[in-house]
Enzyme design. Structure first.
Site, PDB file in Angstrom:
ATOM      1  N   GLU B 324       0.089   4.324   9.248  1.00  0.00           N
ATOM      2  CA  GLU B 324       0.156   5.151  10.454  1.00  0.00           C
ATOM      3  C   GLU B 324       0.132   4.269  11.706  1.00  0.00           C
ATOM      4  OE1 GLU B 324      -2.883   8.329  11.331  1.00  0.00           O
ATOM      5  OE2 GLU B 324      -1.160   9.612  10.931  1.00  0.00           O
ATOM      6  N   HIS B 353      -2.780  -1.372 -16.312  1.00  0.00           N
ATOM      7  CA  HIS B 353      -2.177  -0.559 -17.355  1.00  0.00           C
ATOM      8  C   HIS B 353      -1.273   0.509 -16.758  1.00  0.00           C
ATOM      9  CE1 HIS B 353      -4.705  -2.256 -20.601  1.00  0.00           C
ATOM     10  NE2 HIS B 353      -5.440  -2.576 -19.551  1.00  0.00           N
ATOM     11  N   LYS B 456       4.774  18.819  12.252  1.00  0.00           N
ATOM     12  CA  LYS B 456       3.973  19.966  12.681  1.00  0.00           C
ATOM     13  C   LYS B 456       4.843  20.985  13.406  1.00  0.00           C
ATOM     14  CE  LYS B 456      -0.341  17.469  13.538  1.00  0.00           C
ATOM     15  NZ  LYS B 456      -1.295  17.068  14.560  1.00  0.00           N
TER      16      LYS B 456
END
Lengths: 532, 532
Positions: B324, B353, B456
């Site tokens: 960010e 793994h 948004k």
């Protein structure tokens, strides 16, 4: 693109597979008009190869193994009656055992509870992520608590876990999962568990269940110590595709998941993704999108964004499935490549507040896989007039897709009518098939993992060196050595590793190895001081 | 490189900062001999810029804000007495409130418990990841249960949580964290919580604490409803660097974390990373390594691998902090760029793994940040003669570093003597400073997030469209429309979005919107059927 062009493209490319409950929308990938046609011959060959795999070909050539996870949900496809019988009898045994545990017919030897009241899993990699995802996504409330996973060789966190459940340990069941039966982290966590049970005067064997290949070290131990039960794994199931074997099914069954529906979902997606008509086959289209997005070499990462909290582990599950399958250094004929497809992501809209800033405005080196659930299971409260909280979950998914698309960032969207056992099975099978098809396109063996061995070997060497270093110091109490001196004595070229081993021993409070500090690492002297 | 050259390079470049408890090893990054010298002028300017920021410059120019997270752990550095007093009084108030809650002086209004027995947090992004990391890494056993985080607008998972704790709800405290006080996900989760308390006959306000900016919508609500307490946030603290504000400190204090030690650790690393001598400054060296690895444009991803289960969230915390901050589309002077630094990773050896196969043999488009803890807190059981389980945790870390290095894959290693509150503070401050310095090198504003707004806005448009579509259908009961017809009626260009909104309404069981299915999305007709 105009709004009208987008709407047309959406209709043109929508791949709706009601039988598998999957809808794949690739309209926001900007592949050229002739891309799918151009790739059709290669994809048709890939689909043929998948047919051969399902028929029992030795698809994992480097390990000389068949690849049989597709048989696990359609046992009649298994290439031999013996494999079919193994699959069917194991499924029955898993269901029976889960019932016996839940009903108290398999019960703890001591204590007043009468039933096992909780369980946990010891396993790592493919022996953890599958059952973890299944449990998070589907566990029924009030059957068992969410199952913790001991998936590392970190004794501090393991001991914290046992400390926190100690009052319930006598009625706690342990599932130990290791396909090879020799995974070090799993063995270590199992030894920690054994120790924790013994410290409470309990016999671990009477609480333990193994899932492992017949004849493995774990299998031998379970039989020798008379564990409660052992369930088989087979060499034709890879760890990262073991979620539809007992590895995924047993923990899920204990959590109240409808495992038959889970298998049926996987089978129905397997069926749909055999379709030779590429435009109707969501795995084929998805594999082509991976190829398009990353130029057939993974040049763009795949960001996985399920808008559903219960799928928060999907990204990590796919990270393993995809990266371990596709991240290869050789083609099947041995030509050097640097292949792979990087996967990361957690969930939306949560991650919009983490890294979507970079996705929208920063580096353009990814594509997003949105995963949506039409009916989220609850509408939630009305948070504004006419809008409920689940409407925002939908709104943020669609809004983020639009915001990325506006900025030229590509995405695919997968939607399902709901998230239940059938749909999770279908979703997983879709990605398994996509990985298989894409691996054919780029000509790598999706079923081996030779690179994992290198780290294990190097770790083994470190442990061996630690033993030698410690033995030498203990044999010369009070005498001090630099890392270089010890390396020479032990005929070890790698002074740096000797230094790190020495520093590790000093940090381990019980080792009685001390260091006389010096600014220069090469001058630090280490010695063993016997306890007073 | 030979073993001897590696050992020499290790000694040459080791950056050991005992005051901050950090050791940074960059010897396995293959930067050219003159790289650090060449970058010294730029880094010196970056260090100067950090000094200006700490003195109160408007470093977040796009938002016209100071950047003050460094003051939070050294209030005497704050540029005004008022800010200093705010910081000190808030810290005191956090400590006092945590004591009052733990001792029952702040207690639930009803019920027999007499004390709050558990708490949870409502928050997202910077208001969740910091306290989550702190809690996972440091919570003391037996103070409070691990705190769940409601970090999304997914009502199904929120309702599941309240269902699972319903018997304890009357003694459960809710912390609602939103700097702006207007974050939609947080508001929605808070409304869900309010509803859940009310459904049990409880007054949410008597269980609720707010952490938010004075004057925000949340602040007004908390005051109007007489919530238990409100703690302030300030516009000079960014969400992603709020972990040393009340956002991190209050949940941590409730979990028994020594928050003064946490702040002291951050302060000591801040001190160490002001050092103008780049080779003694771990943040400066680390920022240079990021620059080297990705050619100053993030061409390689950073894989975060802490070998310590308690740091399993570090990767997600850094993913937010780094991506960010650095994922930007403009330089500070407005020139278009596509900047960023992709971060992912969970923990070692678990992830060995999962995707280390790709790291070792596949795409070479990353560098690893290993994080090690010298004393893991427990040696564990002896799993083989002379080797305990924690030895393997160390062995796998070193082994994986070697295995990657052999294959030409680069890594840095950060180690700490132990993981406690001081060290976690120091570790976080190191990355905060590294982000600040690196942003100076690449000339982006590390403190704004303009790209988050686009999603948004687009989501708001979807919700608004949903309202309009629903209203139109409800106003014409029984009458059916295609998406195209509705879009025309509503004067909306984007038929595709109208179609998705309609499909969403159909999936929402309570909407009474029905669809007459058709193969072609454009032909599907939608209608409202009033309940009988």
């Amino acid at each position: 693109m105009t709004a009208l062009q987008r709407w047309t493209r959406y209709q043109d490319w929508l791949c709706d597979v009601p039988g598998a409950g999957l809808r794949l929308d690739i309209s926001r990938m900007n592949f050229p008009p002739d891309f799918v046609e151009r790739m059709t011959p290669a994809m048709s060959r890939a689909l043929d190869a998948m047919r051969d795999i399902e028929a029992g070909a030795l698809a994992n050539a480097s390990e000389g193994r068949q690849v049989g996870h597709y048989w696990l949900r359609a046992a009649h496809l298994a290439p031999t009656p013996a494999i079919r019988a193994d699959i069917e009898s194991t499924l029955g045994a898993v269901e029976a055992f889960a019932s016996e545990v839940r009903e108290g017919r398999v019960a703890p030897a001591v204590g007043t509870a009468g039933k096992f009241t909780r369980f946990f899993v010891i396993g790592i990699g493919g022996s953890a992520l599958g059952p973890q995802l299944l449990g998070e996504a589907l566990r029924a409330p009030s059957v068992y608590l969410p199952s913790p996973f001991l998936d590392n060789t970190d004794p501090e966190s393991i001991q914290r876990f046992f400390h926190e459940i100690e009052d319930e340990l006598e009625s706690t069941l342990a599932l130990v999962i290791s396909k090879s039966g020799g995974t070090i982290e799993t063995r270590n966590a199992m030894l920690e568990a054994q120790h924790a049970y013994a410290a409470r005067g309990l016999n671990f064997a009477r609480h333990a269940v193994a899932i492992t290949a017949a004849g493995s070290a774990l299998d031998h131990q379970a039989r020798a110590q008379n564990w409660l039960r052992t369930f088989p794994m087979w060499d034709w199931v890879g760890g990262r595709t073991s979620i539809t074997s007992a590895v995924g099914l047993l923990p899920a069954a204990l959590l109240g998941v409808d495992i038959r529906a889970f298998l049926a979902g996987a089978a129905s997606c397997d069926q749909a993704t055999r379709d030779p008509d590429i435009r109707r086959n969501p795995a084929a289209l998805l594999a082509l999108m991976w190829h398009y997005a990353g130029n057939g070499s993974g040049d763009r990462a795949m960001v996985v964004l399920p808008y559903c909290d219960r799928l928060a582990l999907l990204g990590r599950y796919l990270q393993q499935l995809v990266m371990e399958s596709l991240g290869k250094g050789r083609t099947r004929s041995g030509a050097p490549v640097e292949q792979g497809l990087t996967v990361f992501g957690n969930k939306g809209s949560t991650d919009q507040h983490a890294y979507v800033q970079q996705l929208r405005e920063g580096r353009s080196d990814f594509f997003v896989t949105f995963v949506g659930v039409d009916d989220p299971g609850a509408a939630g409260v009305e948070v504004e007039q006419g809008a409920h909280s689940a409407d925002y979950l939908f709104g943020f998914r669609l809004g983020t897709r639009e915001a990325l698309s506006e900025a030229g960032r590509e995405s695919v969207t997968l939607t399902m009518p709901r998230l239940d056992a059938f749909q999770l099975g279908s979703l997983i099978a879709l990605f398994e098939r996509t990985v298989g098809l894409y691996a054919e396109l780029i000509d790598v063996n999706a079923y081996d993992q030779p690179g994992v061995e290198a780290g294990k070997r190097a770790a083994g060497r470190v442990i061996e060196l630690q033993r030698l270093v410690l033995a030498h110091l203990v044999a010369h109490p009070g005498k001090s050595f630099t890392a270089g001196e010890l390396a020479r004595t032990l005929d070890e070229q790698d002074v740096e590793v000797v230094f790190h081993v020495l520093a590790h021993l000093v940090a381990r409070a019980d080792s009685n190895i001390l260091a006389a500090q010096a600014a220069d690492p090469a001058q630090i002297r280490f010695r063993y001081e016997p306890p007073a």
